[in-house]
Design a protein around this motif. Structure first.
Motif, PDB file in Angstrom:
ATOM      1  N   VAL A 131       0.834  -1.202   0.000  1.00  0.00           N
ATOM      2  CA  VAL A 131       0.000   0.000   0.000  1.00  0.00           C
ATOM      3  C   VAL A 131       0.870   1.255   0.000  1.00  0.00           C
ATOM      4  N   ASN A 161      -4.817   1.334  -5.351  1.00  0.00           N
ATOM      5  CA  ASN A 161      -5.434   1.908  -4.159  1.00  0.00           C
ATOM      6  C   ASN A 161      -6.910   1.515  -4.057  1.00  0.00           C
ATOM      7  N   TYR A 162      -7.608   1.496  -5.179  1.00  0.00           N
ATOM      8  CA  TYR A 162      -9.013   1.103  -5.179  1.00  0.00           C
ATOM      9  C   TYR A 162      -9.154  -0.408  -4.980  1.00  0.00           C
ATOM     10  N   VAL A 165      -9.052  -0.981  -1.184  1.00  0.00           N
ATOM     11  CA  VAL A 165     -10.332  -0.634  -0.541  1.00  0.00           C
ATOM     12  C   VAL A 165     -11.382  -1.691  -0.844  1.00  0.00           C
ATOM     13  N   ILE A 168     -10.637  -4.949   1.110  1.00  0.00           N
ATOM     14  CA  ILE A 168     -10.946  -4.824   2.544  1.00  0.00           C
ATOM     15  C   ILE A 168     -12.452  -4.871   2.776  1.00  0.00           C
ATOM     16  N   LEU A 169     -13.211  -4.119   1.976  1.00  0.00           N
ATOM     17  CA  LEU A 169     -14.665  -4.077   2.152  1.00  0.00           C
ATOM     18  C   LEU A 169     -15.295  -5.456   1.940  1.00  0.00           C
TER      19      LEU A 169
END
Length: 298
Positions: A131, A161-162, A165, A168-169
């Motif tokens: 990251v 980066n997306y 996210v 993780i979600l």
């Protein structure tokens, strides 16, 4: 010799294969690095975050990794000002010194040295380093020639980066990925690390000894292989981390320069020949330094 043969030697073979390939065919490296930056690495980080749950050890590792990174940045900036290097050189030096090769190099070494217990701590460290490279690393690569706004725009545009996210979600909310789609992601992500290492070997084939900036590469060697693990040990002691976690963080902090930084240097023209040379030299030299460090830790 056992560590060298089972862990370090296979990594060096991948470098050599890319080197020989480039010497024979003289390929254009830029399209390959573009594929790695915008396809392979995003799927790799998504795969990692989708599979790995975030727990207490992740937050401890995150705190240590961020503190180590900023300590190294401050050290490099201060030394660059002392030696009056230009802005482009600062970017290349930051790429070469701040980020260790904790993935395809560090993970096997930790597994060999500490087993599965060490791997539990090493995996979050590798994730965090990925990251940081996809944000700070790209910022360093672009800021040397494009300014703050250009660097920030480039960071925002990075699919890695997306992917973080999204991974993780989906992991936190237990959103299942259909088996056939997940298998496709795995196939592509598995190719990321070997391709990055081959690209590094190819880039090294374009560098001659006359182009080596030995003074600045020595600068990278001292920070990456000696100062970084010392800083890591001090930060772990200050945070009062448990002995095994401390050993894993110190060992990963002593790894050579990350191969991903060579991709960013090529992609954004941030002195790629110097960055790839520094990565190669730190990788070869780390065979000795890691052997010494492992004897101290074990």
């Amino acid at each position: 010799m056992i560590v060298f043969w089972h862990v370090l030697f296979p990594v060096l073979l991948i470098f050599v294969s890319g080197f020989i390939l480039q010497k024979i065919f003289h390929l254009d490296i830029k399209p390959i690095s573009t594929m790695a930056v915008y396809l392979l690495l995003p799927l790799l980080v998504f795969d990692i975050f989708y599979k790995e749950a975030i727990n207490l050890s992740f937050y401890q590792v995150f705190a240590a990794a961020v503190l180590i990174m900023f300590a190294l940045i401050v050290l490099v900036v201060l030394l660059v000002k002392c030696f009056r290097f230009d802005r482009a050189s600062l970017s290349a030096l930051l790429l070469s010194t701040v980020f260790p090769n904790s993935g395809n190099f560090g993970i096997p070494v930790v597994l060999f040295a500490f087993g599965q217990k060490g791997l539990i701590y090493a995996m979050p460290m590798m994730i965090i380093h990925n990251v940081m490279m996809s944000t700070f690393g790209i910022y360093f690569a672009v800021s040397g020639k494009g300014g703050l706004k250009t660097a920030l725009r480039t960071v925002i545009a990075q699919p890695q980066n997306y992917a973080v996210v999204l991974g993780i979600l989906m992991q936190q909310f237990h959103i299942p990925l259909p088996g056939n789609i997940f298998q496709s992601v795995r196939y592509v992500s598995d190719a990321a690390i070997p391709v990055v290492m081959v690209v590094l070997g190819m880039q090294l084939a374009n560098v001659s000894l006359r182009q080596f900036k030995f003074g600045r590469i020595s600068f990278v060697l001292l920070i990456r292989l000696f100062a970084s693990p010392l800083i890591a040990w001090g930060i772990c002691a200050a945070l009062r981390l448990n002995p095994l976690l401390t050993d894993v963080i110190v060992l990963l902090s002593a790894m050579p320069s990350a191969a991903n930084t060579t991709l960013y240097a090529i992609q954004f023209n941030a002195q790629p020949k110097f960055v790839s040379s520094a990565t190669f030299v730190t990788t070869v030299t780390s065979i000795l330094t890691l052997a010494v460090l492992l004897n101290l830790l074990l």
